[in-house]
Design an enzyme around this catalytic site. Structure first.
Site, PDB file in Angstrom:
ATOM      1  N   LYS A  77       0.862  -1.184   0.000  1.00 17.78           N
ATOM      2  CA  LYS A  77       0.000   0.000   0.000  1.00 17.78           C
ATOM      3  C   LYS A  77       0.887   1.220   0.000  1.00 17.78           C
ATOM      4  O   LYS A  77       1.982   1.199   0.565  1.00 17.78           O
ATOM      5  CB  LYS A  77      -0.852   0.027   1.276  1.00 17.78           C
ATOM      6  CG  LYS A  77      -2.054   0.940   1.173  1.00 17.78           C
ATOM      7  CD  LYS A  77      -3.207   0.207   0.533  1.00 17.78           C
ATOM      8  CE  LYS A  77      -4.410   1.082   0.359  1.00 17.78           C
ATOM      9  NZ  LYS A  77      -5.552   0.280  -0.152  1.00 17.78           N
ATOM     10  N   GLY A 177     -19.974   6.543   3.626  1.00 16.21           N
ATOM     11  CA  GLY A 177     -19.037   6.755   2.515  1.00 16.21           C
ATOM     12  C   GLY A 177     -19.707   6.360   1.212  1.00 16.21           C
ATOM     13  O   GLY A 177     -19.533   5.248   0.721  1.00 16.21           O
ATOM     14  N   GLY A 179     -19.331   6.464  -1.864  1.00 18.52           N
ATOM     15  CA  GLY A 179     -18.439   6.571  -3.026  1.00 18.52           C
ATOM     16  C   GLY A 179     -18.627   5.356  -3.906  1.00 18.52           C
ATOM     17  O   GLY A 179     -19.717   4.779  -3.978  1.00 18.52           O
ATOM     18  N   VAL A 181     -17.523   2.129  -3.761  1.00 15.64           N
ATOM     19  CA  VAL A 181     -17.944   0.881  -3.109  1.00 15.64           C
ATOM     20  C   VAL A 181     -19.353   1.028  -2.536  1.00 15.64           C
ATOM     21  O   VAL A 181     -20.226   0.174  -2.748  1.00 15.64           O
ATOM     22  CB  VAL A 181     -16.944   0.502  -1.978  1.00 15.64           C
ATOM     23  CG1 VAL A 181     -17.444  -0.693  -1.197  1.00 15.64           C
ATOM     24  CG2 VAL A 181     -15.571   0.223  -2.571  1.00 15.64           C
ATOM     25  N   GLY A 182     -19.572   2.123  -1.818  1.00 11.05           N
ATOM     26  CA  GLY A 182     -20.855   2.323  -1.145  1.00 11.05           C
ATOM     27  C   GLY A 182     -22.023   2.409  -2.111  1.00 11.05           C
ATOM     28  O   GLY A 182     -23.083   1.804  -1.894  1.00 11.05           O
TER      29      GLY A 182
HETATM   30  P1  NAD Z   1     -14.323   6.671  -2.950  1.00 12.96           P
HETATM   31  O1  NAD Z   1     -13.328   7.769  -2.839  1.00 12.96           O
HETATM   32  O2  NAD Z   1     -14.994   6.391  -4.246  1.00 12.96           O
HETATM   33  O3  NAD Z   1     -15.491   6.911  -1.896  1.00 12.96           O
HETATM   34  C1  NAD Z   1     -15.287   7.244  -0.571  1.00 12.96           C
HETATM   35  C2  NAD Z   1     -16.502   8.037  -0.099  1.00 12.96           C
HETATM   36  O4  NAD Z   1     -16.392   8.226   1.307  1.00 12.96           O
HETATM   37  C3  NAD Z   1     -16.656   9.421  -0.702  1.00 12.96           C
HETATM   38  O5  NAD Z   1     -18.025   9.615  -1.031  1.00 12.96           O
HETATM   39  C4  NAD Z   1     -16.255  10.379   0.433  1.00 12.96           C
HETATM   40  O6  NAD Z   1     -16.989  11.589   0.379  1.00 12.96           O
HETATM   41  C5  NAD Z   1     -16.678   9.570   1.615  1.00 12.96           C
HETATM   42  N1  NAD Z   1     -15.972   9.847   2.861  1.00 12.96           N
HETATM   43  C6  NAD Z   1     -14.654  10.079   3.070  1.00 12.96           C
HETATM   44  N2  NAD Z   1     -14.422  10.241   4.382  1.00 12.96           N
HETATM   45  C7  NAD Z   1     -15.624  10.081   4.996  1.00 12.96           C
HETATM   46  C8  NAD Z   1     -16.045  10.098   6.329  1.00 12.96           C
HETATM   47  N3  NAD Z   1     -15.181  10.302   7.322  1.00 12.96           N
HETATM   48  N4  NAD Z   1     -17.365   9.889   6.606  1.00 12.96           N
HETATM   49  C9  NAD Z   1     -18.247   9.649   5.600  1.00 12.96           C
HETATM   50  N5  NAD Z   1     -17.897   9.620   4.317  1.00 12.96           N
HETATM   51  C10 NAD Z   1     -16.607   9.828   4.026  1.00 12.96           C
HETATM   52  O7  NAD Z   1     -13.584   5.370  -2.380  1.00 12.96           O
HETATM   53  P2  NAD Z   1     -13.977   3.855  -2.635  1.00 12.96           P
HETATM   54  O8  NAD Z   1     -13.203   3.352  -3.782  1.00 12.96           O
HETATM   55  O9  NAD Z   1     -15.456   3.705  -2.607  1.00 12.96           O
HETATM   56  O10 NAD Z   1     -13.348   3.177  -1.341  1.00 12.96           O
HETATM   57  C11 NAD Z   1     -13.993   3.291  -0.077  1.00 12.96           C
HETATM   58  C12 NAD Z   1     -13.288   2.393   0.915  1.00 12.96           C
HETATM   59  O11 NAD Z   1     -13.354   1.056   0.462  1.00 12.96           O
HETATM   60  C13 NAD Z   1     -11.801   2.677   1.125  1.00 12.96           C
HETATM   61  O12 NAD Z   1     -11.491   2.398   2.467  1.00 12.96           O
HETATM   62  C14 NAD Z   1     -11.115   1.679   0.227  1.00 12.96           C
HETATM   63  O13 NAD Z   1      -9.835   1.363   0.689  1.00 12.96           O
HETATM   64  C15 NAD Z   1     -12.049   0.508   0.377  1.00 12.96           C
HETATM   65  N6  NAD Z   1     -11.988  -0.424  -0.746  1.00 12.96           N
HETATM   66  C16 NAD Z   1     -12.214  -0.001  -2.008  1.00 12.96           C
HETATM   67  C17 NAD Z   1     -12.187  -0.908  -3.052  1.00 12.96           C
HETATM   68  C18 NAD Z   1     -12.481  -0.499  -4.479  1.00 12.96           C
HETATM   69  O14 NAD Z   1     -12.550  -1.394  -5.337  1.00 12.96           O
HETATM   70  N7  NAD Z   1     -12.701   0.761  -4.780  1.00 12.96           N
HETATM   71  C19 NAD Z   1     -11.900  -2.248  -2.797  1.00 12.96           C
HETATM   72  C20 NAD Z   1     -11.702  -2.665  -1.473  1.00 12.96           C
HETATM   73  C21 NAD Z   1     -11.754  -1.716  -0.446  1.00 12.96           C
END
Ligand code: NAD
Length: 361
Positions: A77, A177, A179, A181-182
């Site tokens: 990472k 969150g 984003g 994933v969510g």
């Molecule tokens: P992203 O940047 O697309 O989305 C993150 C979201 O979280 C954004 O909407 C942001 O506004 C929000 N956010 C940030 N801090 C916050 C907080 N304190 N409270 C509430 N919302 C908050 O990121 P993502 O790709 O969706 O990844 C999200 C998490 O999942 C990360 O921890 C990442 O490591 C993990 N993850 C992602 C993937 C992937 O394929 N993208 C895979 C495994 C794990």
């Protein structure tokens, strides 16, 4: 003096690399945890408040995730200390400088993470020839577009809900969150009849026990706007997403969001860890004591890395085909002969590492 070996145990970390280029304001840390299964794959996170500890703990989560998913990769990472919302041209300079700085760390393959995206991986690939999670036009699978991680998370939830006797029809879901994933997790869960009753982003929380308008929220985010711009639902602070009663609570933002101090506020039956290391060990134990099932991050959110491994299939087949055809041109042999000699050479290479059956000759 800070003890740089404070994370060391029998698995790693193999290397913790500190990068500092003052002339362009680059500060980063790369954690390569363990490469026994192959080169370490792991995202590049850009945020102003990241830390060496976060890099190491996320790298360890990647070691476990890749091993559990049966992938030939170790865990790594990197974190870049910067605001990801900086102007795109500044971000490109910083990411390209970062790529140059990790050029020789060949056992680390970068991927996208919070604050970086497919375009950023395209810049890194352009600089140093390796990165996963690339833009589709240069051979990548649009992981965040197809929602590989959210899809996998819902598969994990589907298995878990049987064990706790929870029907997805009408199940109330909260996403911290909203984003990549969510949003995809919420979308795939809605397809199975679940209802989104709470969601948060950095603008705050939006909640409605009668159900939020998921399509409208997805459209809003697609326009780059914030959840609080949505005209309906109760607007609450960012932390309030923890208090919204639900059946399934999905952390999909940052690490360490639930700990011993706030875990009692969660009112849910299932926690599905979309984010990496979102709950402290103490919080997980406390939830287990209350009969709340917690799906561990590196099992439930492995969809992205499993999908990204397809890229390495693509890369391997391309590299092999090129090696075979180069040999055909060079030696005038048939493709079958060139392929067979390539394979035998690799088997011999592997056999050289064995004590009892070295290759002939
Ligand atoms: P992203 O940047 O697309 O989305 C993150 C979201 O979280 C954004 O909407 C942001 O506004 C929000 N956010 C940030 N801090 C916050 C907080 N304190 N409270 C509430 N919302 C908050 O990121 P993502 O790709 O969706 O990844 C999200 C998490 O999942 C990360 O921890 C990442 O490591 C993990 N993850 C992602 C993937 C992937 O394929 N993208 C895979 C495994 C794990």
């Amino acid at each position: 003096m800070e003890d740089v070996f404070r994370f060391a145990d029998d698995l790693g970390p193999l290397k913790l690399v500190h990068i500092h280029r003052s002339s362009i304001g680059l500060k980063a840390v790369v954690a390569i945890d363990n490469v026994a299964r192959g080169p370490a794959i792991g995202g590049v996170r850009m945020a102003p408040d990241v830390s060496t500890e976060e890099a190491f703990r996320l790298a360890r989560a990647m070691t476990f995730k890749n091993a559990a998913a049966g992938l030939p990769h170790g865990g790594g990472k990197s974190v870049i200390f910067a605001d990801p919302k900086m102007p795109l041209s500044d971000k490109e300079r910083l990411i390209r400088a970062f790529a140059g700085a990790i050029a020789d760390l060949k056992e680390y393959i970068p991927g996208p993470d919070m604050g970086t995206d497919e375009l950023a991986m395209g810049w890194i690939k352009d600089e140093i020839g390796r990165a996963v999670g690339l833009p589709p036009e240069i051979g990548g699978i649009p992981l965040d577009e197809i929602g590989a991680t959210g899809f996998g998370l819902v598969a994990a939830i589907d298995v878990a809900r049987e064990q706790i006797g929870l029907s997805l029809t009408g199940a109330r879901v909260v996403v911290q969150g909203f984003g990549s994933v969510g949003q995809h997790a919420a979308r795939f869960l809605a397809e199975k009849g679940a209802v989104l009753v709470g969601a948060s982003d950095t603008s705050g929380t939006i909640a409605d026990q009668d159900g939020l308008d998921l399509a409208a929220l997805l459209a809003l985010k697609a326009e780059g706007r914030a959840l609080h711009d949505h005209p309906r639902g109760h607007k609450l602070g960012m932390e309030a997403v923890i208090d919204v009663p639900c059946d399934i609570w999905i952390p999909a933002a940052r690490p360490d969001v639930i700990d011993g101090d706030n875990v009692a506020r969660l009112q849910t039956r299932l926690v599905a860890e979309g984010a990496n290391i979102p709950l402290s060990a103490e919080a997980e134990t406390s939830l287990a004591g209350r009969g709340v099932l917690v799906l561990p991050d590196f099992i439930a959110n492995a969809g992205g890395v499993i999908c990204a491994a397809v890229v390495s299939i693509d890369e391997k087949i391309r590299a092999n085909t090129k090696a075979v055809l180069d040999e055909v041109r060079r030696k005038g042999v048939s493709p079958r002969t060139a392929a067979t000699s390539l394979a035998i050479k690799r088997v011999h290479q592997a056999m050289r590492t064995r004590r009892w059956d070295p290759p002939p000759g």
